[in-house]
Scaffold this active site. Structure first.
Site, PDB file in Angstrom:
ATOM      1  N   GLY A  48       0.771  -1.237   0.000  1.00 24.99           N
ATOM      2  CA  GLY A  48       0.000   0.000   0.000  1.00 24.99           C
ATOM      3  C   GLY A  48       0.803   1.289   0.000  1.00 24.99           C
ATOM      4  CD  GLU A 102       1.883   0.116   7.128  1.00 25.36           C
ATOM      5  OE1 GLU A 102       1.549   0.262   5.930  1.00 25.36           O
ATOM      6  OE2 GLU A 102       1.540  -0.860   7.793  1.00 25.36           O
ATOM      7  CG  ASP A 103      -0.923   1.747   3.213  1.00 22.13           C
ATOM      8  OD1 ASP A 103      -0.539   1.335   4.332  1.00 22.13           O
ATOM      9  OD2 ASP A 103      -1.581   1.047   2.436  1.00 22.13           O
ATOM     10  CG  ASP A 106      -7.736  -0.251  10.607  1.00 19.82           C
ATOM     11  OD1 ASP A 106      -8.435   0.425  11.371  1.00 19.82           O
ATOM     12  OD2 ASP A 106      -8.203  -1.207   9.960  1.00 19.82           O
ATOM     13  CE  LYS A 134      -9.520   3.355   8.063  1.00 20.20           C
ATOM     14  NZ  LYS A 134     -10.026   2.003   7.734  1.00 20.20           N
ATOM     15  CB  VAL A 156      -9.912   5.305   2.553  1.00 22.50           C
ATOM     16  CG1 VAL A 156     -10.783   6.242   3.377  1.00 22.50           C
ATOM     17  CG2 VAL A 156      -8.693   4.869   3.366  1.00 22.50           C
ATOM     18  CG  ASP A 162      -5.778  -3.485  -1.954  1.00 21.97           C
ATOM     19  OD1 ASP A 162      -5.272  -3.085  -0.885  1.00 21.97           O
ATOM     20  OD2 ASP A 162      -6.137  -4.652  -2.141  1.00 21.97           O
ATOM     21  NE  ARG A 168      -2.454  -2.736  -4.341  1.00 22.73           N
ATOM     22  CZ  ARG A 168      -2.404  -2.967  -3.024  1.00 22.73           C
ATOM     23  NH1 ARG A 168      -2.267  -1.959  -2.191  1.00 22.73           N
ATOM     24  NH2 ARG A 168      -2.522  -4.188  -2.552  1.00 22.73           N
TER      25      ARG A 168
HETATM   26  P1  5GP Z   1      -3.596  -2.433  10.907  1.00 20.91           P
HETATM   27  O1  5GP Z   1      -2.671  -3.595  11.057  1.00 20.91           O
HETATM   28  O2  5GP Z   1      -3.044  -1.145  11.458  1.00 20.91           O
HETATM   29  O3  5GP Z   1      -4.968  -2.744  11.460  1.00 20.91           O
HETATM   30  O4  5GP Z   1      -3.854  -2.251   9.369  1.00 20.91           O
HETATM   31  C1  5GP Z   1      -2.851  -1.796   8.572  1.00 20.91           C
HETATM   32  C2  5GP Z   1      -3.029  -2.269   7.155  1.00 20.91           C
HETATM   33  O5  5GP Z   1      -4.392  -2.589   6.884  1.00 20.91           O
HETATM   34  C3  5GP Z   1      -2.662  -1.172   6.198  1.00 20.91           C
HETATM   35  O6  5GP Z   1      -1.300  -1.224   5.879  1.00 20.91           O
HETATM   36  C4  5GP Z   1      -3.569  -1.448   5.031  1.00 20.91           C
HETATM   37  O7  5GP Z   1      -2.936  -2.367   4.167  1.00 20.91           O
HETATM   38  C5  5GP Z   1      -4.777  -2.085   5.632  1.00 20.91           C
HETATM   39  N1  5GP Z   1      -5.890  -1.111   5.843  1.00 20.91           N
HETATM   40  C6  5GP Z   1      -6.331  -0.602   7.011  1.00 20.91           C
HETATM   41  N2  5GP Z   1      -7.354   0.251   6.835  1.00 20.91           N
HETATM   42  C7  5GP Z   1      -7.569   0.281   5.504  1.00 20.91           C
HETATM   43  C8  5GP Z   1      -8.486   1.019   4.673  1.00 20.91           C
HETATM   44  O8  5GP Z   1      -9.345   1.812   5.105  1.00 20.91           O
HETATM   45  N3  5GP Z   1      -8.395   0.801   3.343  1.00 20.91           N
HETATM   46  C9  5GP Z   1      -7.483  -0.067   2.791  1.00 20.91           C
HETATM   47  N4  5GP Z   1      -7.492  -0.187   1.463  1.00 20.91           N
HETATM   48  N5  5GP Z   1      -6.587  -0.757   3.533  1.00 20.91           N
HETATM   49  C10 5GP Z   1      -6.635  -0.580   4.871  1.00 20.91           C
HETATM   50 MG    MG Z   2      -0.136  -1.361   4.249  1.00 18.70          MG
END
Ligand code: 5GP
Ligand code: MG
Length: 179
Positions: A48, A102-103, A106, A134, A156, A162, A168
């Site tokens: 991402g 990181e993109d 979450d 987030k 998003v 994606d 993307r």
């Molecule tokens: P985490 O491990 O912090 O819960 O999630 C991180 C990863 O989840 C990000 O690097 C991304 O790949 C994916 N992700 C989390 N939220 C979103 C979102 O709203 N949209 C998309 N496309 N990917 C997300």
């Molecule tokens: Mg990611």
């Protein structure tokens, strides 16, 4: 900008290309203040973050390195279980100032599982920079040092992010449309 459809879902315009570029330029300026003479190493988390990393890197006008790591923890529109390292780290991080790119953050689960893998090396410093934060979804003890946007806990796509593989290749970021 208008609504787009990816697979079965509709998405509405949320953050424009121009807003993204402006924020990334501001981040680049801040990083120059903090790392301008430290020759930092940016560690970009694929997939991402590829556009965020490419754009940020072009705005950095000081010595810096970049390398890429692939982790996967996401299927569909909600965070799932396992974090898998697909492409390992082959760069020596000893005595390096490392900034993870990181993109989006979450729950923080991905980074929470990844960071211990860095502990075998003696980093000079470690910080985390994300495009999208987030904040209210954070469920793991992760400190985000730099973010471009704080966004609500809604799915998003676009600008590298994606939905099941697609979306993307959009300059702008879109948000999942409410039913
Ligand atoms: P985490 O491990 O912090 O819960 O999630 C991180 C990863 O989840 C990000 O690097 C991304 O790949 C994916 N992700 C989390 N939220 C979103 C979102 O709203 N949209 C998309 N496309 N990917 C997300
Ligand atoms: Mg990611």
């Amino acid at each position: 900008m208008s609504t787009i459809k990816i697979h079965d879902k509709e998405f509405t315009p949320y953050i424009t290309d121009q807003e993204i570029q402006e924020k990334i330029q501001l981040l680049a300026q801040q990083l120059k203040k903090d790392y301008g003479n430290k020759k930092p190493l940016f560690l970009s988390i694929l997939n991402g973050s590829f556009l965020f990393t490419a754009d940020l890197f072009k705005y950095l006008d000081f010595e810096a390195e970049v390398c890429f790591v692939k982790l996967a923890s996401y299927k569909g529109v909600s965070s799932t279980g396992n974090v898998i390292t697909a492409i390992g780290l082959d760069t020596n991080l000893n005595d390096r100032h490392v900034i993870i790119l990181e993109d989006i953050i979450d729950t923080g689960k991905t980074l929470h599982h990844f960071l211990p893998q860095l502990q075998s090396q003696q980093l000079a410093s470690l910080k985390i920079a994300v495009l999208l934060n987030k904040k209210e979804a954070l469920a793991y003890p992760i400190k985000v040092d730099y973010d471009c946007f704080e966004i609500p806990n809604k799915f998003v796509v676009g600008y590298g992010l994606d939905y099941d593989g697609l979306g993307r290749n959009s300059k702008d970021i879109y948000q999942l449309k409410e039913d």
